[in-house]
Structure formats: C-alpha cells, structure tokens
Scaffold this motif. Structure first.
Motif, PDB file in Angstrom:
ATOM      1  N   ARG A  43     -30.538 -40.531  -1.134  1.00 15.90           N
ATOM      2  CA  ARG A  43     -31.236 -39.254  -1.202  1.00 15.90           C
ATOM      3  C   ARG A  43     -32.594 -39.460  -1.862  1.00 15.90           C
ATOM      4  O   ARG A  43     -32.811 -40.442  -2.567  1.00 15.90           O
ATOM      5  N   ASP A  44     -33.479 -38.526  -1.639  1.00 12.97           N
ATOM      6  CA  ASP A  44     -34.819 -38.610  -2.211  1.00 12.97           C
ATOM      7  C   ASP A  44     -34.743 -38.487  -3.734  1.00 12.97           C
ATOM      8  O   ASP A  44     -34.279 -37.467  -4.260  1.00 12.97           O
ATOM      9  N   HIS A  45     -35.185 -39.527  -4.420  1.00  8.94           N
ATOM     10  CA  HIS A  45     -35.128 -39.520  -5.884  1.00  8.94           C
ATOM     11  C   HIS A  45     -36.083 -38.498  -6.489  1.00  8.94           C
ATOM     12  O   HIS A  45     -35.865 -38.051  -7.625  1.00  8.94           O
ATOM     13  N   TRP A  46     -37.116 -38.120  -5.765  1.00  9.28           N
ATOM     14  CA  TRP A  46     -38.204 -37.365  -6.364  1.00  9.28           C
ATOM     15  C   TRP A  46     -38.026 -35.849  -6.306  1.00  9.28           C
ATOM     16  O   TRP A  46     -38.980 -35.112  -6.493  1.00  9.28           O
ATOM     17  N   TRP A  47     -36.815 -35.368  -6.070  1.00  7.57           N
ATOM     18  CA  TRP A  47     -36.602 -33.926  -6.148  1.00  7.57           C
ATOM     19  C   TRP A  47     -36.824 -33.475  -7.592  1.00  7.57           C
ATOM     20  O   TRP A  47     -36.628 -34.243  -8.534  1.00  7.57           O
ATOM     21  N   TRP A  48     -37.237 -32.221  -7.735  1.00  8.90           N
ATOM     22  CA  TRP A  48     -37.578 -31.713  -9.072  1.00  8.90           C
ATOM     23  C   TRP A  48     -36.307 -31.272  -9.794  1.00  8.90           C
ATOM     24  O   TRP A  48     -35.717 -30.246  -9.497  1.00  8.90           O
ATOM     25  N   ARG A  49     -35.915 -32.069 -10.743  1.00  6.52           N
ATOM     26  CA  ARG A  49     -34.741 -31.758 -11.544  1.00  6.52           C
ATOM     27  C   ARG A  49     -35.012 -30.565 -12.462  1.00  6.52           C
ATOM     28  O   ARG A  49     -36.172 -30.269 -12.761  1.00  6.52           O
ATOM     29  N   VAL A  71     -33.910 -61.481 -20.600  1.00 11.01           N
ATOM     30  CA  VAL A  71     -34.968 -60.843 -21.381  1.00 11.01           C
ATOM     31  C   VAL A  71     -34.522 -60.703 -22.823  1.00 11.01           C
ATOM     32  O   VAL A  71     -33.321 -60.669 -23.125  1.00 11.01           O
ATOM     33  N   SER A  72     -35.492 -60.624 -23.712  1.00  8.74           N
ATOM     34  CA  SER A  72     -35.222 -60.410 -25.129  1.00  8.74           C
ATOM     35  C   SER A  72     -35.644 -58.993 -25.498  1.00  8.74           C
ATOM     36  O   SER A  72     -36.804 -58.610 -25.302  1.00  8.74           O
ATOM     37  N   ILE A  73     -34.695 -58.227 -26.015  1.00  9.99           N
ATOM     38  CA  ILE A  73     -34.971 -56.848 -26.415  1.00  9.99           C
ATOM     39  C   ILE A  73     -35.070 -56.818 -27.931  1.00  9.99           C
ATOM     40  O   ILE A  73     -34.059 -56.913 -28.637  1.00  9.99           O
ATOM     41  N   SER A  74     -36.284 -56.710 -28.419  1.00 10.09           N
ATOM     42  CA  SER A  74     -36.515 -56.707 -29.859  1.00 10.09           C
ATOM     43  C   SER A  74     -37.106 -55.393 -30.345  1.00 10.09           C
ATOM     44  O   SER A  74     -37.404 -55.244 -31.533  1.00 10.09           O
ATOM     45  N   ALA A  75     -37.289 -54.437 -29.437  1.00  8.25           N
ATOM     46  CA  ALA A  75     -37.853 -53.149 -29.819  1.00  8.25           C
ATOM     47  C   ALA A  75     -37.491 -52.117 -28.762  1.00  8.25           C
ATOM     48  O   ALA A  75     -37.212 -52.451 -27.610  1.00  8.25           O
ATOM     49  N   VAL A  76     -37.481 -50.866 -29.161  1.00 11.91           N
ATOM     50  CA  VAL A  76     -37.346 -49.746 -28.232  1.00 11.91           C
ATOM     51  C   VAL A  76     -38.554 -48.843 -28.435  1.00 11.91           C
ATOM     52  O   VAL A  76     -39.102 -48.752 -29.540  1.00 11.91           O
ATOM     53  N   SER A  77     -38.952 -48.180 -27.364  1.00 10.16           N
ATOM     54  CA  SER A  77     -40.168 -47.371 -27.390  1.00 10.16           C
ATOM     55  C   SER A  77     -39.845 -45.900 -27.173  1.00 10.16           C
ATOM     56  O   SER A  77     -39.110 -45.553 -26.235  1.00 10.16           O
ATOM     57  N   LEU A  78     -40.397 -45.049 -28.025  1.00  6.43           N
ATOM     58  CA  LEU A  78     -40.400 -43.621 -27.741  1.00  6.43           C
ATOM     59  C   LEU A  78     -41.645 -43.356 -26.909  1.00  6.43           C
ATOM     60  O   LEU A  78     -42.764 -43.714 -27.310  1.00  6.43           O
ATOM     61  N   ILE A  79     -41.442 -42.756 -25.738  1.00  5.31           N
ATOM     62  CA  ILE A  79     -42.555 -42.547 -24.823  1.00  5.31           C
ATOM     63  C   ILE A  79     -42.674 -41.073 -24.451  1.00  5.31           C
ATOM     64  O   ILE A  79     -41.715 -40.307 -24.545  1.00  5.31           O
ATOM     65  N   ASP A  80     -43.872 -40.713 -24.025  1.00  2.00           N
ATOM     66  CA  ASP A  80     -44.169 -39.392 -23.475  1.00  2.00           C
ATOM     67  C   ASP A  80     -44.261 -39.591 -21.970  1.00  2.00           C
ATOM     68  O   ASP A  80     -45.244 -40.123 -21.459  1.00  2.00           O
ATOM     69  N   LEU A  81     -43.210 -39.185 -21.255  1.00  2.93           N
ATOM     70  CA  LEU A  81     -42.996 -39.557 -19.855  1.00  2.93           C
ATOM     71  C   LEU A  81     -43.353 -38.409 -18.923  1.00  2.93           C
ATOM     72  O   LEU A  81     -42.986 -37.263 -19.152  1.00  2.93           O
ATOM     73  N   ASN A  82     -44.061 -38.742 -17.831  1.00  2.00           N
ATOM     74  CA  ASN A  82     -44.268 -37.742 -16.782  1.00  2.00           C
ATOM     75  C   ASN A  82     -43.989 -38.366 -15.419  1.00  2.00           C
ATOM     76  O   ASN A  82     -43.917 -39.592 -15.281  1.00  2.00           O
ATOM     77  N   ARG A  83     -43.815 -37.509 -14.414  1.00  2.00           N
ATOM     78  CA  ARG A  83     -43.500 -37.972 -13.061  1.00  2.00           C
ATOM     79  C   ARG A  83     -44.320 -37.201 -12.023  1.00  2.00           C
ATOM     80  O   ARG A  83     -43.851 -36.882 -10.932  1.00  2.00           O
ATOM     81  N   ASP A  84     -45.562 -36.907 -12.383  1.00  2.65           N
ATOM     82  CA  ASP A  84     -46.420 -36.087 -11.530  1.00  2.65           C
ATOM     83  C   ASP A  84     -46.767 -36.752 -10.207  1.00  2.65           C
ATOM     84  O   ASP A  84     -47.051 -36.067  -9.217  1.00  2.65           O
ATOM     85  N   HIS A  85     -46.799 -38.083 -10.177  1.00  5.33           N
ATOM     86  CA  HIS A  85     -47.314 -38.802  -9.003  1.00  5.33           C
ATOM     87  C   HIS A  85     -46.228 -39.597  -8.292  1.00  5.33           C
ATOM     88  O   HIS A  85     -46.476 -40.673  -7.773  1.00  5.33           O
ATOM     89  N   LYS A  86     -45.021 -39.053  -8.258  1.00  5.76           N
ATOM     90  CA  LYS A  86     -43.884 -39.758  -7.671  1.00  5.76           C
ATOM     91  C   LYS A  86     -43.762 -41.162  -8.262  1.00  5.76           C
ATOM     92  O   LYS A  86     -43.576 -42.158  -7.568  1.00  5.76           O
ATOM     93  N   ALA A  87     -43.885 -41.207  -9.565  1.00 10.79           N
ATOM     94  CA  ALA A  87     -43.712 -42.439 -10.345  1.00 10.79           C
ATOM     95  C   ALA A  87     -43.459 -42.009 -11.780  1.00 10.79           C
ATOM     96  O   ALA A  87     -43.929 -40.951 -12.213  1.00 10.79           O
ATOM     97  N   TYR A  88     -42.706 -42.821 -12.509  1.00 12.21           N
ATOM     98  CA  TYR A  88     -42.527 -42.575 -13.937  1.00 12.21           C
ATOM     99  C   TYR A  88     -43.630 -43.315 -14.681  1.00 12.21           C
ATOM    100  O   TYR A  88     -43.680 -44.542 -14.679  1.00 12.21           O
ATOM    101  N   GLU A  89     -44.495 -42.543 -15.297  1.00 16.37           N
ATOM    102  CA  GLU A  89     -45.620 -43.083 -16.061  1.00 16.37           C
ATOM    103  C   GLU A  89     -45.560 -42.488 -17.455  1.00 16.37           C
ATOM    104  O   GLU A  89     -45.045 -41.388 -17.649  1.00 16.37           O
ATOM    105  N   TRP A  90     -46.108 -43.213 -18.432  1.00 12.09           N
ATOM    106  CA  TRP A  90     -45.965 -42.720 -19.796  1.00 12.09           C
ATOM    107  C   TRP A  90     -47.078 -43.232 -20.696  1.00 12.09           C
ATOM    108  O   TRP A  90     -47.804 -44.166 -20.374  1.00 12.09           O
TER     109      TRP A  90
END
Length: 208
Positions: A8-14, A179-198
């Motif tokens: 299914r289309d992932h980009w439906w508006w949740r 991969v080595s996971i040594s940190a986690v990031s708090l991000i400000d996420l948007n999906r305006d352009h059919k992509a997850y950008e932050w």
C-alpha cells in the motif's frame, strides 16, 4: 513463494499529520556509518528497478525508537527535561553493535531487520522511561509492545502486489551491515515532500 500481503502507499496522511506539521521523535541515525552507506549502495541497483519504491538516501536512514508528540503540542521545557532524563539514562548503557539486513518486503516498503532485538528494545525502554520521568509512566505515548527494530531502505509509493518486489530482492541476494550505535538523536521530523526529513534537536550518548 508464499502469498504476501499486498503493498500500500506509505505516504497516506496518518492521523494528526498534515503539510507543515512536524513531530518530535527519538531515532538512531546512520549518516556517519560507512558500513551503512555501503549497505545502501549494495541495494541501490535493485531499488532502481522498482519504481513502486522511493529509495531512502543514506542521510535520512534511520531506526525509529520512540515518539514524543507533535511539535505544536509539546512544550519546549518538557522537551528539555525529557532530553536531560534520556541523557542520564543512556549514559548508563553500553554502545550497541548491531546487524542490519538482509532486506525484506513489507506492506509499505522494503526494510531491514536490526539485531540484537533485546539490546535495541532495552534502549527504547530507557527512552520511554525518560519520557515517563517527566510525564509519568502512564502518559508515555505509543504502545510499549510490538516494537520491531528495523531500518527502511525504501517506501512504497503506490498500491499493488508485493510479489514482484520480493522476487527482485531474492534475485539480487541478501546483504548485511554491522553498525555501532553509540548515540540516539531527538529529531524534529517532517514528511512534507514524501520523505522523512528532520533537523536535530538533541543527542543522548550511550556510555556517557
């Protein structure tokens, strides 16, 4: 090949999402991980043959851990307090060596499982506990159960059968990365352009 659930289309508006709205969430990101970059390159040829998928650039490769809430609904003072609690808790954890892959078809795209699940689930629980330190454990958003640690390689941009994607992945062959996971990031996420950008908000390092 057993029958697969249709894509299914992932980009439906949740619910709650709309153009211009963004979301605070904790992710693991991989832009600085050479092996993750190599893994994306390994799968580029097959993704290029599948127009039903929107490939994810290495810059936006991520493992979703735990959301906090929409940025217009969460006070910045609360964000700062949650960050401080997460930093304290993550400092007590050891960095994680994780394996990504091989890629597999999912109803909304192509994703790679991330292992070991128990270590990643423990990291998520500490992030959830940090939110609970500020809001109370009964007010932590999103269910604790059902966590599937994964990293997506591409998202489906239309509805259709999953079998062609699964066959293409099987023909291409499986690939993995360490991969080595040594940190986690708090991000400000948007999906305006059919992509997850932050944009990055804060970092919590494992091991201090």
């Amino acid at each position: 090949m057993s029958e697969l659930e249709p894509m299914r289309d992932h980009w439906w508006w949740r619910p709650g999402w709309r153009v211009g709205r963004s979301f605070y969430t904790w992710h693991v990101t991989f832009a600085d991980q050479p092996d993750a970059q190599r893994l994306v390159a390994d799968y580029e040829p097959v993704l290029a043959l599948l127009p039903v998928l929107d490939p994810i650039p290495v810059r936006w490769l991520h493992l979703t851990l735990q959301g906090i809430g929409f940025t217009d609904e969460v006070a910045r003072d609360d964000v700062d307090r949650i960050v401080a609690a997460a930093q304290r808790r993550c400092a007590e954890l050891e960095p994680i060596t994780a394996t990504l892959g091989p890629a597999q078809v999912d109803p909304e795209g192509v994703q790679m499982p991330a292992l070991p699940l128990h270590s990643l689930a423990k990291l998520r629980l500490e992030i959830r506990a940090a939110i609970g330190d500020v809001w109370g454990q009964d007010n932590v958003p999103e269910p604790e159960e059902g966590f599937r640690a994964h990293v997506s390689l591409g998202y489906s941009n239309t509805a259709g059968p999953a079998e062609p994607v699964a066959r293409a992945l099987a023909t291409h062959g499986g690939h993995t990365a360490t991969v080595s996971i040594s940190a986690v990031s708090l991000i400000d996420l948007n999906r305006d352009h059919k992509a997850y950008e932050w944009t990055d908000v804060a970092t919590a390092r494992l091991g201090g």
